[in-house]
Design an enzyme around this catalytic site. Sequence first.
Site, PDB file in Angstrom:
ATOM      1  N   ASP A 152       0.866  -1.183   0.000  1.00 37.08           N
ATOM      2  CA  ASP A 152       0.000   0.000   0.000  1.00 37.08           C
ATOM      3  C   ASP A 152       0.902   1.231   0.000  1.00 37.08           C
ATOM      4  O   ASP A 152       1.503   1.572   1.022  1.00 37.08           O
ATOM      5  CB  ASP A 152      -0.905   0.012   1.238  1.00 37.08           C
ATOM      6  CG  ASP A 152      -1.978  -1.072   1.209  1.00 37.08           C
ATOM      7  OD1 ASP A 152      -1.695  -2.183   0.711  1.00 37.08           O
ATOM      8  OD2 ASP A 152      -3.087  -0.809   1.704  1.00 37.08           O
ATOM      9  N   LYS A 220      -6.888   3.354  -3.675  1.00 33.21           N
ATOM     10  CA  LYS A 220      -7.294   3.388  -2.268  1.00 33.21           C
ATOM     11  C   LYS A 220      -7.512   4.829  -1.837  1.00 33.21           C
ATOM     12  O   LYS A 220      -6.731   5.713  -2.182  1.00 33.21           O
ATOM     13  CB  LYS A 220      -6.204   2.715  -1.424  1.00 33.21           C
ATOM     14  CG  LYS A 220      -6.439   2.723   0.078  1.00 33.21           C
ATOM     15  CD  LYS A 220      -5.298   1.978   0.778  1.00 33.21           C
ATOM     16  CE  LYS A 220      -5.373   2.120   2.294  1.00 33.21           C
ATOM     17  NZ  LYS A 220      -4.249   1.438   2.978  1.00 33.21           N
ATOM     18  N   LYS A 256     -10.217   0.251  -2.640  1.00 27.24           N
ATOM     19  CA  LYS A 256     -10.130   0.063  -1.192  1.00 27.24           C
ATOM     20  C   LYS A 256     -10.433   1.366  -0.474  1.00 27.24           C
ATOM     21  O   LYS A 256      -9.585   2.249  -0.401  1.00 27.24           O
ATOM     22  CB  LYS A 256      -8.738  -0.444  -0.799  1.00 27.24           C
ATOM     23  CG  LYS A 256      -8.559  -0.634   0.717  1.00 27.24           C
ATOM     24  CD  LYS A 256      -7.161  -1.153   1.054  1.00 27.24           C
ATOM     25  CE  LYS A 256      -6.914  -1.185   2.557  1.00 27.24           C
ATOM     26  NZ  LYS A 256      -5.552  -1.679   2.899  1.00 27.24           N
TER      27      LYS A 256
END
Length: 320
Positions: A152, A220, A256
Amino acid sequence: MPTTLTAFADVTTSDSALRRFLHGLPGVDAVGLEARAASLATRSIKTTAKAFAIDLAISMIDLTTLEGADTPGKVRALSAKAVHPDPTDRGTPMTAAVCVYPDMVATAKAALNGADVKVASVATAFPAGRAALPVKLADTRDAVAAGADEIDMVIDRGAFLAGRYLDTYELIKAVKEACVRPDGSAARLKVIFETGELSTYDNIRRASWIGMLAGADFIKTSTGKVGVNATPANTLLMLEAVRDFKAQTGIQIGVKPAGGIRTTKDALKFLVLVNETVGEDWLTNHWFRFGASSLLNDLLMQRQKLSTGRYSGPDYVTVD
């Protein structure tokens, strides 16, 4: 249907070309976007559909601890919870992943001991992203070498907001390359935009396209470390972006939302957004995740209530 980015090859040849493309995207109707998100949030899910949705939401959680006080013991406990979220009911689904800092990846990997739970690691000088490129790439490579299945990363919001779009694109591409292991396999890459700092919906749409063009496996919303994190509206906008990207390229990208999703009611609203915007293809943990920690406990309590008819309360779930 095409399955390449050939149609967009000229878009990333220069900063000016990328800027023309991004500023040529349709402007976001903020009122319409928020109204659509609010309308979908009123959908009701009950009985067997609710039970299915709760289990689905549990299976989509990246169970997360990203604190300076994290210890190996805490990460091992979190990993055990990811595998058996409710020790009294072994039918409870496992979470999708455990998300930790790079120095805790090996600990999480060992604790999971081959369970079907991914190890995700934040990287690239999380959460601010303010470091030199070699530092960001070393951060990524260290996490991958330690066994991370997913990375991430955070974009440099300063560069993006200054209009340095090609720099943002090149950063993501470089991190994507750093996710490749010596054997040719690769960790999946989630690109965090920190939507609460991007100021406008138009910027969120532009960041989404930069991430997708650069090879993100997921886009995300947030780090969970700022005041405004995932919202139904910004998540809806990103879902529309991945839908449009797949329609034009044949390439599917995950989404996400992270930060601020704490209750079962919240999670179900997001699942409705997914179903109504991109459809069933995204209703798996391979393509949709929740970045959360406290959300899991509420889902477990609601799951217990559905199965027993009684609300057990927070004393009956483990503390993260």
